[in-house]
Design a protein around this motif. Structure first.
Motif, mmCIF file in Angstrom:
data_model
loop_
_atom_site.group_PDB
_atom_site.id
_atom_site.type_symbol
_atom_site.label_atom_id
_atom_site.label_comp_id
_atom_site.label_asym_id
_atom_site.label_seq_id
_atom_site.Cartn_x
_atom_site.Cartn_y
_atom_site.Cartn_z
ATOM 1 N N VAL A 64 32.213 111.397 19.327
ATOM 2 C CA VAL A 64 33.531 111.527 18.707
ATOM 3 C C VAL A 64 33.407 112.001 17.259
ATOM 4 O O VAL A 64 34.133 112.903 16.820
ATOM 5 C CB VAL A 64 34.304 110.191 18.770
ATOM 6 N N HIS A 65 32.484 111.403 16.518
ATOM 7 C CA HIS A 65 32.323 111.800 15.116
ATOM 8 C C HIS A 65 31.803 113.232 15.016
ATOM 9 O O HIS A 65 32.267 114.012 14.176
ATOM 10 C CB HIS A 65 31.368 110.844 14.403
ATOM 11 N N GLY A 66 30.854 113.574 15.870
ATOM 12 C CA GLY A 66 30.326 114.933 15.853
ATOM 13 C C GLY A 66 31.396 115.961 16.169
ATOM 14 O O GLY A 66 31.502 116.995 15.497
ATOM 15 N N PHE A 67 32.204 115.686 17.182
ATOM 16 C CA PHE A 67 33.293 116.595 17.537
ATOM 17 C C PHE A 67 34.283 116.711 16.384
ATOM 18 O O PHE A 67 34.723 117.814 16.027
ATOM 19 C CB PHE A 67 33.997 116.085 18.793
ATOM 20 N N THR A 68 34.612 115.579 15.783
ATOM 21 C CA THR A 68 35.560 115.571 14.669
ATOM 22 C C THR A 68 35.048 116.412 13.508
ATOM 23 O O THR A 68 35.793 117.210 12.918
ATOM 24 C CB THR A 68 35.815 114.127 14.203
ATOM 25 N N MET A 69 33.774 116.264 13.170
ATOM 26 C CA MET A 69 33.215 117.032 12.061
ATOM 27 C C MET A 69 33.138 118.517 12.394
ATOM 28 O O MET A 69 33.336 119.369 11.517
ATOM 29 C CB MET A 69 31.834 116.491 11.690
ATOM 30 N N LEU A 70 32.858 118.850 13.643
ATOM 31 C CA LEU A 70 32.865 120.260 14.043
ATOM 32 C C LEU A 70 34.246 120.873 13.810
ATOM 33 O O LEU A 70 34.369 121.997 13.319
ATOM 34 C CB LEU A 70 32.476 120.396 15.516
ATOM 35 N N VAL A 71 35.282 120.118 14.156
ATOM 36 C CA VAL A 71 36.649 120.607 13.957
ATOM 37 C C VAL A 71 36.936 120.784 12.468
ATOM 38 O O VAL A 71 37.455 121.817 12.036
ATOM 39 C CB VAL A 71 37.670 119.645 14.596
#
Length: 203
Positions: free
Chosen positions: A168-175
Motif C-alpha cells: 500500500v505504501h509503495g503504491f501510494t508513493m508511486l502515485v
C-alpha cells in the motif's frame, strides 16, 4: 496583568502561550503543502504566522523540532482517519483502511511525505514515536487480528502486516511521485480499484 503572564507578544500578533505553538505548527504545515520541505524554514513559518523571527524559540529549539511537531500531528490525523475506516467484516475493514491510507496521502501530499522523512525529524521525540507506533499497531491488528502481538520489528509473525503495508505504501508513493499510470492518477476512485486488485494478490 495576569493575562499578560499567559501570553506572548511576538511582533505583529499576541498569542496565548499555548496558541503560539499551534499557530506555528499550522503555519509550517501550510508551507510544507505549498512549497514542500525545501521551502520550509523557521523564519518562513514565523512570517506566515505573523510573528517575529524569534518567536519559534519559545517552543522549538530548531527547524527539526517544528517539523517533528508537524509530522506528529500528521500521524495523529492519519491514525484517526484509518481508525474511522471500518467495515462489516475484517476483509472490508482492511480494504477501507487501505483506501483511507491512499486518501490521506492524496489530500495531504506534503504532510504525508514529511511524515516519512526520518532525516528531517527527531525520531526520539516521545509524542512522535507514540503517534507513529499507534498507526503501525492499528495496522497490525487490522491485518492479523485484535490479539496480534510481536516481540521485535523483524518478528516473522509480522510478515503479513509488512507485506500489506509495503504494498500500500509503495503504491501510494508511486502515485505521489508521478508513476506512469496515465490519467488514472487523476482519478482517486480508479486508483482505489487498482489498489483493490493489488490487495487481492495478497490473498
Amino acid at each position: 496583568m495576569a493575562a499578560n503572564l499567559n501570553s506572548v507578544k511576538t511582533g505583529a500578533r499576541t498569542y496565548h502561550h499555548g496558541d503560539l505553538r499551534s499557530a506555528l505548527v499550522d503555519a509550517g504545515r501550510e508551507i510544507i503543502e505549498d512549497r514542500g520541505l525545501e521551502g520550509f524554514s523557521l523564519r518562513a513559518a514565523a512570517r506566515r504566522a505573523g510573528v517575529s523571527p524569534a518567536a519559534p524559540a519559545h517552543h522549538f529549539r530548531d527547524a527539526r523540532g517544528l517539523l517533528t511537531a508537524i509530522a506528529t500531528r500528521g500521524f495523529v490525523e492519519f491514525g484517526d482517519a484509518i481508525e474511522a475506516a471500518t467495515g462489516p467484516d475484517r476483509r472490508s475493514t482492511i480494504v477501507r483502511r487501505c483506501h483511507a491510507y491512499l486518501d490521506f496521502a492524496l489530500t495531504k501530499p506534503g504532510l504525508f511525505r514529511l511524515m516519512w522523512r526520518k532525516t528531517a525529524l527527531d525520531m526520539n521525540d516521545p509524542d512522535h514515536l507514540a503517534a507513529a507506533h499507534r498507526v503501525f499497531d492499528m495496522t497490525d491488528r487490522t491485518i492479523r487480528g485484535d490479539d496480534a502481538t510481536y516481540t521485535r520489528p523483524d518478528d516473522p509473525k509480522l510478515a503479513p502486516t509488512i507485506a500489506c503495508w509495503s504494498m500500500v505504501h509503495g503504491f501510494t508513493m508511486l502515485v505521489l511521485d508521478g508513476a506512469s499510470f496515465g490519467d488514472v492518477c487523476n482519478d482517486p476512485e480508479r486508483l482505489k480499484t487498482m489498489l483493490d486488485d493489488l490487495l487481492a494478490q495478497l490473498g
